[in-house]
Design a protein around this motif. Structure first.
Motif, PDB file in Angstrom:
ATOM      1  N   PHE A 508       0.830  -1.209   0.000  1.00  0.00           N
ATOM      2  CA  PHE A 508       0.000   0.000   0.000  1.00  0.00           C
ATOM      3  C   PHE A 508       0.863   1.258   0.000  1.00  0.00           C
ATOM      4  O   PHE A 508       0.486   2.285  -0.578  1.00  0.00           O
ATOM      5  CB  PHE A 508      -0.935  -0.010   1.214  1.00  0.00           C
ATOM      6  CG  PHE A 508      -2.232  -0.704   0.969  1.00  0.00           C
ATOM      7  CD1 PHE A 508      -3.355   0.017   0.559  1.00  0.00           C
ATOM      8  CD2 PHE A 508      -2.347  -2.072   1.131  1.00  0.00           C
ATOM      9  CE1 PHE A 508      -4.556  -0.618   0.320  1.00  0.00           C
ATOM     10  CE2 PHE A 508      -3.546  -2.727   0.893  1.00  0.00           C
ATOM     11  CZ  PHE A 508      -4.659  -2.003   0.482  1.00  0.00           C
ATOM     12  N   VAL A 511       1.565   2.368  -3.443  1.00  0.00           N
ATOM     13  CA  VAL A 511       0.452   3.086  -4.073  1.00  0.00           C
ATOM     14  C   VAL A 511       0.423   4.533  -3.603  1.00  0.00           C
ATOM     15  O   VAL A 511       0.225   5.461  -4.395  1.00  0.00           O
ATOM     16  CB  VAL A 511      -0.885   2.384  -3.747  1.00  0.00           C
ATOM     17  CG1 VAL A 511      -2.037   3.094  -4.467  1.00  0.00           C
ATOM     18  CG2 VAL A 511      -0.843   0.922  -4.163  1.00  0.00           C
ATOM     19  N   LEU A 512       0.639   4.750  -2.320  1.00  0.00           N
ATOM     20  CA  LEU A 512       0.606   6.116  -1.784  1.00  0.00           C
ATOM     21  C   LEU A 512       1.748   6.964  -2.322  1.00  0.00           C
ATOM     22  O   LEU A 512       1.605   8.170  -2.513  1.00  0.00           O
ATOM     23  CB  LEU A 512       0.669   6.075  -0.255  1.00  0.00           C
ATOM     24  CG  LEU A 512      -0.543   5.420   0.438  1.00  0.00           C
ATOM     25  CD1 LEU A 512      -0.303   5.324   1.933  1.00  0.00           C
ATOM     26  CD2 LEU A 512      -1.809   6.219   0.155  1.00  0.00           C
ATOM     27  N   GLN A 515       0.748   7.196  -6.355  1.00  0.00           N
ATOM     28  CA  GLN A 515      -0.625   7.634  -6.584  1.00  0.00           C
ATOM     29  C   GLN A 515      -1.109   7.377  -8.018  1.00  0.00           C
ATOM     30  O   GLN A 515      -1.419   8.321  -8.768  1.00  0.00           O
ATOM     31  CB  GLN A 515      -0.751   9.132  -6.246  1.00  0.00           C
ATOM     32  CG  GLN A 515      -0.409   9.440  -4.802  1.00  0.00           C
ATOM     33  CD  GLN A 515      -0.593  10.898  -4.442  1.00  0.00           C
ATOM     34  OE1 GLN A 515      -0.830  11.730  -5.314  1.00  0.00           O
ATOM     35  NE2 GLN A 515      -0.471  11.213  -3.164  1.00  0.00           N
ATOM     36  N   ALA A 519      -5.996   1.529  -8.815  1.00  0.00           N
ATOM     37  CA  ALA A 519      -5.330   0.492  -8.039  1.00  0.00           C
ATOM     38  C   ALA A 519      -6.212  -0.751  -8.061  1.00  0.00           C
ATOM     39  O   ALA A 519      -7.408  -0.688  -7.754  1.00  0.00           O
ATOM     40  CB  ALA A 519      -5.081   0.943  -6.604  1.00  0.00           C
ATOM     41  N   LEU A 540      -6.186   5.595   0.386  1.00  0.00           N
ATOM     42  CA  LEU A 540      -6.255   5.527  -1.076  1.00  0.00           C
ATOM     43  C   LEU A 540      -7.356   6.439  -1.613  1.00  0.00           C
ATOM     44  O   LEU A 540      -7.177   7.115  -2.640  1.00  0.00           O
ATOM     45  CB  LEU A 540      -6.497   4.083  -1.527  1.00  0.00           C
ATOM     46  CG  LEU A 540      -5.378   3.076  -1.237  1.00  0.00           C
ATOM     47  CD1 LEU A 540      -5.692   1.737  -1.898  1.00  0.00           C
ATOM     48  CD2 LEU A 540      -4.021   3.587  -1.725  1.00  0.00           C
ATOM     49  N   THR A 545      -7.434   7.828  -5.652  1.00  0.00           N
ATOM     50  CA  THR A 545      -7.207   6.606  -6.426  1.00  0.00           C
ATOM     51  C   THR A 545      -8.522   5.871  -6.653  1.00  0.00           C
ATOM     52  O   THR A 545      -9.317   5.701  -5.719  1.00  0.00           O
ATOM     53  CB  THR A 545      -6.223   5.673  -5.692  1.00  0.00           C
ATOM     54  OG1 THR A 545      -5.001   6.386  -5.451  1.00  0.00           O
ATOM     55  CG2 THR A 545      -5.923   4.434  -6.517  1.00  0.00           C
ATOM     56  N   LEU A 547     -10.479   2.534  -7.119  1.00  0.00           N
ATOM     57  CA  LEU A 547     -10.199   1.187  -6.646  1.00  0.00           C
ATOM     58  C   LEU A 547     -11.010   0.148  -7.409  1.00  0.00           C
ATOM     59  O   LEU A 547     -12.195   0.348  -7.683  1.00  0.00           O
ATOM     60  CB  LEU A 547     -10.527   1.071  -5.151  1.00  0.00           C
ATOM     61  CG  LEU A 547      -9.862   2.095  -4.227  1.00  0.00           C
ATOM     62  CD1 LEU A 547     -10.325   1.869  -2.788  1.00  0.00           C
ATOM     63  CD2 LEU A 547      -8.353   2.007  -4.325  1.00  0.00           C
TER      64      LEU A 547
END
Length: 584
Positions: A508, A511-512, A515, A519, A540, A545, A547
């Protein structure tokens, strides 16, 4: 297999079996070898090869001179001429002092050329292996066995053996020219016997030992690779095996693969036994034939004893030069098997289209600002089963999709199709560019390297400040991770030192950091408690983002705007997330 040319179709099968080198090995060998000698490093390659030829010329010249001096001091001994003997010995010592550096430098240059060739060819195969996700395609479809072993070991063997055989061919040609003159000057009859003996020996080796020995060597390489791979799987899955107490079953599997290699090797050594009988009998005749042929001339006084010794040396040198196949048949058969394996890999690592399924249609893909599935029917890769049929759904930026359904209904398979990994089926998928999407599997991939490289994966280490990296670790509830292991730049096998929950939180963090617009989460929080799961989903969404998730917890529904339910019978239903309850 590459289609044979029109000319090859007209060649009788019997001849092709007798001479496999001309019609199979050479074609495959040239396809692999020639790009290096015509590519960007050709000047260095040809330069080193030219230097090797010069060194071979020097070796051949010294060999002829040493053979002459052997005959000279033998004749001096026979004549009891002390001065002549010691003059010859002194000259031999001078020749040896000059020859040793040439022989030593020859091997250095040969190995230098070999390692440069291996580096170039390995890089070429690696580029193909990692392009268009070929490594994934090969693993998923099992088109060939052990591609890693072919790249790591077969390329090395190919380059070293290719140079070895090329140089002994060139050296033998030079030796043939040099010693044939010596032999002809001593006895014409020796030359005639030599030609008949060498040609007949070569034909016997090819006809009686050829195809069977090559086939067994090919199978041996494959089965040894399978055995190594079974041991590698045990090492990679040691913890799971230990939890299951599965040692007995794993031992059985490893022994079964070793047994296959053992049985094949027994057949191989039985086949080699016959070849060894022939090879040694063939080579030992070198001692008898030249002496028997020139004996009458020596006994009659027409030839000195030293000239007979010189003739025997020249006979052995010329016979070795024109009996390459007989003397190296075992090595050639192993080399042939390696070329075949490498050629198969080279053909498979062609354009990505060559690896696509041929049984049926494929899902079409195109780039778009948002994700959309249009009348998608998804099959298993082998087209044995339909997972979902005529699925249409749109996920625009700012919206999020939760995919639910019973185990085995095709949820993870659908994510693979969305990611572009599976394409067996029909319909079309529109997706953002790959740089705007990031996939988080249930078992995150941990690259061997630094903690910094884990956070930045799959991007190369860039200029992200340490403060930013540490801040992200705090956000995913890993505030002391860098301190625990020493720094961001400590190298570890992170898959072993981090728990599954820590690995999921680290994923995770990726992802942060970057960005992405989308995701894709395949049960990416399965090892986390509810509090950590809620915090990560919230982060998120705060980052904007979009999802696409698979989850089995009702609590994650509120982080999505749509729920796609797969019914398990190729059907599907699309629900608004608001008010949706699991099992409704």
């Amino acid at each position: 297999m590459v289609p044979a040319s029109a000319g090859l179709h007209r060649v009788p099968l019997r001849i092709m079996k007798i001479n496999p080198f001309a019609y199979h090995l050479w074609q495959r060998f040239w396809a692999i070898a020639s790009p290096y000698w015509r590519g960007d490093e050709r000047l260095r390659a040809w330069g080193l090869l030219a230097l090797l030829v010069v060194l071979l010329l020097g070796q051949t010249r010294f060999a002829v001179m040493l053979n002459e001096q052997t005959g000279e001091f033998t004749s001096a001994l026979a004549a009891r001429d002390e001065t002549r003997f010691w003059d010859s010995i002194q000259f031999c010592v001078v020749l040896l002092l000059m020859a040793v550096p040439i022989f030593a430098f020859y091997f250095y240059v040969r190995d230098t050329l070999g390692i440069h060739w291996r580096r170039w060819l390995t890089n070429r195969f690696l580029e193909s292996y990692f392009s268009h996700r070929q490594y994934y395609e090969l693993n998923a479809s099992a088109i060939i066995d052990n591609p890693d072993q072919r790249i790591a070991e077969d390329i090395s063997t190919f380059c070293s053996r290719s140079l070895y055989f090329l140089l002994i061919f060139i050296g033998s040609f030079l030796q043939l020219i040099a010693f044939s003159r010596v032999l002809w000057s001593i006895s014409h009859e020796l030359v005639y016997v030599l030609v008949v003996y060498a040609v007949s020996g070569t034909l016997i080796a090819i006809v009686f030992f050829g195809s069977r020995l090559m086939s067994l060597n090919f199978q041996q390489i494959r089965r040894e690779a399978d055995f190594r791979y079974s041991l590698l799987r045990v090492r990679d899955n040691a913890e799971s095996i230990a939890f299951y107490r599965g040692e007995a079953q794993e031992l059985h599997q490893v022994r079964r693969r070793f047994s296959a290699a053992f049985k094949n090797f027994k057949q191989l050594i039985r086949q080699q036994l016959g070849l060894n009988f022939f090879q040694y009998a063939y080579s030992l005749m070198n001692i008898v034939l030249p002496s028997a042929i020139v004996a009458s001339q020596v006994l009659s006084g027409e030839l000195e004893v030293g000239r007979a010794v010189q003739a025997a040396g020249a006979f052995a040198a010329v016979l070795s030069a024109i009996s390459l196949i007989v003397e190296n048949f075992e090595s050639l058969s192993r080399f042939t098997a390696g070329v075949d394996r490498l050629d198969t890999l080279a053909r498979v690592l062609g354009p990505a289209a060559e690896l696509q399924p041929r049984k049926g249609s494929t899902i079409q893909s195109a780039e778009a600002p948002h994700l959309a599935l249009q009348n998608v029917t998804l099959h298993t890769p082998n087209y044995e089963r339909i997972l979902v049929q005529n699925l249409s759904v749109v996920v625009k930026p700012g919206e999020s999709l939760l995919i639910v359904g019973d185990s085995g209904c095709g949820k993870s398979s659908l994510l693979r199709a969305i990611a572009g990994l599976w394409y067996a089926g029909s319909g079309s998928i529109l997706r953002p560019p790959a740089s705007e999407m990031l996939f988080l599997p249930q078992q995150p991939y941990m690259q061997f390297g630094t903690l910094r490289s884990q956070l930045l994966y799959p991007h190369k280490t860039g200029t992200v400040p340490d403060t930013r990296l540490l801040r992200v670790l705090e956000q995913v509830n890993l505030p002391d991770l860098a301190e625990r292991f020493g720094s961001l730049d400590v190298e570890m096998d992170w898959e072993k030192v981090l728990s599954i929950g820590e690995q999921q939180r680290l994923a995770f963090a990726r992802v942060l950091l970057f960005q992405p617009r989308y995701a894709i989460l395949d049960e990416a929080t399965s090892a986390l408690d509810s509090a950590n799961e809620a915090a990560l989903y919230g982060l998120l969404l705060e980052a904007g983002t979009t999802l696409i998730s698979i989850a089995h917890r009702a609590a994650v529904v509120r982080y999505h705007t749509q729920v796609l339910e797969l019914t398990g019978d190729t059907g599907w239903r699309l629900h608004p997330a608001a008010g949706y309850h699991f099992g409704q």
